[in-house]
Scaffold this motif. Structure first.
Motif, PDB file in Angstrom:
ATOM      1  N   ALA A  59       0.842  -1.204   0.000  1.00 50.92           N
ATOM      2  CA  ALA A  59       0.000   0.000   0.000  1.00 50.92           C
ATOM      3  C   ALA A  59       0.875   1.252   0.000  1.00 50.92           C
ATOM      4  O   ALA A  59       0.606   2.225  -0.712  1.00 50.92           O
ATOM      5  CB  ALA A  59      -0.929  -0.006   1.222  1.00 50.92           C
ATOM      6  N   ASP A  60       1.968   1.219   0.760  1.00 54.79           N
ATOM      7  CA  ASP A  60       2.880   2.367   0.807  1.00 54.79           C
ATOM      8  C   ASP A  60       3.528   2.630  -0.546  1.00 54.79           C
ATOM      9  O   ASP A  60       3.981   3.728  -0.833  1.00 54.79           O
ATOM     10  CB  ASP A  60       3.980   2.134   1.858  1.00 54.79           C
ATOM     11  CG  ASP A  60       3.417   2.154   3.271  1.00 54.79           C
ATOM     12  OD1 ASP A  60       2.276   2.639   3.446  1.00 54.79           O
ATOM     13  OD2 ASP A  60       4.107   1.679   4.199  1.00 54.79           O
ATOM     14  N   SER A  61       3.604   1.584  -1.364  1.00 55.69           N
ATOM     15  CA  SER A  61       4.209   1.748  -2.686  1.00 55.69           C
ATOM     16  C   SER A  61       3.165   1.970  -3.767  1.00 55.69           C
ATOM     17  O   SER A  61       3.469   1.885  -4.953  1.00 55.69           O
ATOM     18  CB  SER A  61       5.020   0.504  -3.041  1.00 55.69           C
ATOM     19  OG  SER A  61       5.909   0.196  -2.010  1.00 55.69           O
ATOM     20  N   GLY A  62       1.924   2.201  -3.357  1.00 54.64           N
ATOM     21  CA  GLY A  62       0.887   2.509  -4.338  1.00 54.64           C
ATOM     22  C   GLY A  62       0.265   1.277  -4.975  1.00 54.64           C
ATOM     23  O   GLY A  62      -0.295   1.344  -6.064  1.00 54.64           O
ATOM     24  N   ILE A  63       0.369   0.135  -4.311  1.00 51.17           N
ATOM     25  CA  ILE A  63      -0.222  -1.091  -4.853  1.00 51.17           C
ATOM     26  C   ILE A  63      -1.404  -1.510  -3.978  1.00 51.17           C
ATOM     27  O   ILE A  63      -1.274  -1.630  -2.763  1.00 51.17           O
ATOM     28  CB  ILE A  63       0.799  -2.256  -4.848  1.00 51.17           C
ATOM     29  CG1 ILE A  63       2.101  -1.848  -5.510  1.00 51.17           C
ATOM     30  CG2 ILE A  63       0.202  -3.501  -5.501  1.00 51.17           C
ATOM     31  CD1 ILE A  63       1.980  -1.449  -6.953  1.00 51.17           C
TER      32      ILE A  63
END
Ligand SMILES: [Zn+2]
Length: 479
Positions: free
Chosen positions: A460-464
C-alpha cells in the motif's frame, strides 16, 4: 495543404497520402497482447503512431484510429487457467496498466480501443463469409484458411511461396517466420480451455481474424493506413490481407506502415540478456516519461533505434532545453518592437518542421528545425536584437511544434506519482510485487497474519492495492 508522403510496405516506395474519404484518415493499429506489460520496443511503435496521428491532425485532417487489444491467445488462456480466473479478469489489470503507460508517454488514446473478446460474433460472421466462398477447411474442429486459394498471398511481405505444400499448416499463435502455411481462423478448444459456443462450432478465434474483423467493422472495407511493428508484416498482416480481401473482394489497406525494431545498448532486447525493459522498469530506474518519449520519437520510425542510457540522458537535456527556452520567452523583458529577421527564422523553422514530417515522418529533420531555431533565437536574445513582439510569436511557434511533439508541458513528476513512483515512495517492479503477493499468501496459509498484514501495508505504501477475491486468489493493481 502540403503533400504528405509515407513509405508504403505494400508498394515498397514512398507514396502520397490519399485517403478514401477526403479530409479524414482512418488508421488501424495492432495493439498489445495483454498477458504481460508491454516493453519499450512496443512503445517505440506506439510513439511513432502517435506522431503520425498528431501530425495528420496538425495538417487539418480528421483522424479516426482504432487499436485492438488481444485479450485471448494461448499464453493468456494458460496463464488465466493457472491463476484460476477467467481471461477477462486476468487481462483487465494489464489493459489498465497499458492505458496508463501510453498516457504516461503522452500517446493519445485512439478513438476506439477494442477488445477481441467483445467481437467474437464479428469474427464468426467473417469466417462464415470465407466458408461460403470455399476458402476454408475444417480439421479436428479447427477452421483453416487455404492460402493457395488466395492468389495475392505474399504481396505485402514478398515472401517466396515456392516449395510450399498446399495444405501445410500451423495451428499455434506464435509463428516461426520461416514457415508459410495455412493458418487457423478458428481453434477447437483443448480440454480445460475457455471457449465460445458459436454457429461455427465451439472454440476461440485465431489472432489474425481478430484484426480483420475489428478493423473493417469500425473503419470500413478499405482502410487508409494500417500500422504495426515490422515483425508483424509476416505472417500477421499478410494473413489479415488474405482474410479481408478474400471476403470483400476489395483492397483492404491503402498504406501499410511498419516501424523498425529497437535495440538496447547495441544489443537485441531479450529476457535472457537481462535488458528487457517495461516502461515501469525505466521509471523505477529514475528515467522521466518525457525523456523516454523524446528518445523514442527522435529517430525516424523506419530506422533502427539504439536505446541507451546515454541517449536517455541526452534526451532529458533536450527536453529541458525546449522547456527552458519557452520559460525564457515568457519571463524575460525584451526591447520594444519586432525584428523581421527573427520572424523569418521562425517561418523557416515552421516550414522545415512540416516538410520534414511530411517526408515519411522524418522526425530527425523536424527536431533539427526546432533546435536550430532555439539556438538562433537564444543568440539574438543574448545580442539584444530579439524584440518584445517576437516573444508571443515565438511562443506560438513552439506550441505549434508541441502539438506533434508533446514535450513542453512538464507532467513528469505528476505522472510518476500517479503510477507509484513518487521519489518518497519505495519503487516496486511487477516481479517484486508478485513475489510479495506470493509471500503474503504463504504467510496467511501458515496463519502468520502479522507478516501478511505487514506485506499488505508495504505494498500500500508503494501505491499497490490488493484485492482478496472470494475464491481465495489475490489480485493487485496500481492505485
Ligand atoms: Zn493485428
Amino acid at each position: 495543404m502540403i503533400e504528405i508522403r509515407l513509405y508504403n510496405t505494400l508498394a515498397n516506395r514512398l507514396e502520397p497520402l490519399d485517403p478514401v474519404h477526403p479530409g479524414e484518415v482512418r488508421i488501424y493499429t495492432c495493439g498489445p497482447t495483454v498477458y504481460a506489460s508491454a516493453h519499450i520496443g512496443n512503445f517505440r511503435t506506439f510513439v511513432f503512431q502517435d506522431i503520425l496521428r498528431r501530425f495528420l491532425r496538425s495538417q487539418g485532417y480528421r483522424v479516426i484510429q482504432v487499436m485492438n487489444v488481444t485479450d485471448v491467445d494461448d499464453r493468456i488462456i494458460h496463464s488465466a487457467a493457472a491463476a484460476g480466473i477467467g481471461i477477462r479478469e486476468y487481462t483487465e489489470k494489464y489493459i489498465q496498466a497499458f492505458l496508463e503507460d501510453i498516457d504516461a508517454l503522452r500517446i493519445e488514446t485512439p478513438e476506439e480501443v477494442v477488445r477481441a473478446t467483445d467481437h467474437i460474433e464479428d469474427m464468426v460472421a467473417l469466417i462464415e463469409r470465407l466458408q461460403q466462398k470455399g476458402l476454408t477447411y475444417t480439421s479436428d474442429g479447427s477452421i483453416y484458411f487455404r492460402i493457395s486459394k488466395f492468389p495475392g498471398y505474399g504481396k505485402l511481405s514478398k515472401i517466396d511461396l515456392t516449395g510450399i505444400q498446399p495444405g501445410a499448416r500451423v495451428d499455434v499463435d506464435q509463428y516461426d517466420k520461416e514457415n508459410v502455411r495455412d493458418f487457423a481462423l478458428w481453434k477447437a478448444p483443448k480440454p480445460g480451455e475457455q471457449f465460445w459456443e458459436t454457429r461455427i462450432g465451439p472454440g476461440r478465434p485465431g489472432w489474425h481474424i481478430e484484426c480483420s474483423a475489428m478493423s473493417m467493422k469500425y473503419l470500413g472495407d478499405t482502410l487508409d493506413i494500417h500500422t504495426g511493428g515490422v515483425d508483424l508484416a509476416f505472417p500477421h498482416h499478410e494473413n489479415e490481407i488474405a482474410q479481408s480481401e478474400a471476403a470483400t473482394g476489395k483492397p483492404f489497406v491503402r498504406m501499410w506502415l511498419h516501424a523498425e525494431h529497437l535495440i538496447i545498448e547495441g544489443q537485441k532486447m531479450s529476457k535472457s540478456l537481462g535488458n528487457f525493459y517495461t516502461l515501469r522498469d525505466l521509471f523505477a530506474k529514475g528515467h522521466k516519461p518525457s525523456a523516454i518519449r523524446f528518445l523514442l520519437l527522435s529517430v525516424p520510425y523506419r530506422r533502427q533505434l539504439n536505446f541507451t542510457e546515454e541517449g536517455l540522458s541526452q534526451a532529458r537535456h533536450s527536453v529541458e532545453r525546449l522547456r527552458n527556452f519557452v520559460a525564457r520567452l515568457k519571463a524575460e523583458q525584451f526591447p520594444p518592437g519586432s525584428n523581421p529577421e527573427v520572424r523569418k527564422l521562425m517561418e523557416t523553422a515552421e516550414k522545415d518542421f512540416d516538410l520534414g514530417l511530411a517526408n515519411d515522418l522524418n522526425t530527425a529533420v523536424a527536431l533539427a528545425a526546432v533546435f536550430d531555431l532555439v539556438r538562433d533565437m537564444n543568440t539574438t536574445m543574448d545580442g539584444g536584437t530579439f524584440l518584445q513582439q517576437d516573444a508571443p510569436r515565438a511562443i506560438a511557434a513552439m506550441e505549434k511544434f508541441d502539438e506533434v511533439l508533446a514535450l513542453l508541458t512538464d507532467q513528469d513528476t505528476e505522472t510518476l506519482a500517479k503510477l507509484g513512483f513518487a521519489p518518497d515512495r519505495p519503487r516496486l517492479l511487477a516481479q517484486e510485487i508478485e513475489a510479495l503477493v506470493e509471500e503474503r499468501n504463504a504467510a496467511k496459509k501458515n496463519r502468520d497474519f502479522r507478516r501478511a498484514d505487514e506485506i499488505r501495508q508495504k505494498l500500500a505504501d508503494s501505491g499497490i492495492l490488493l484485492e482478496d477475491t472470494k475464491d481465495g486468489t489475490v489480485r493487485w493493481k496500481y492505485k
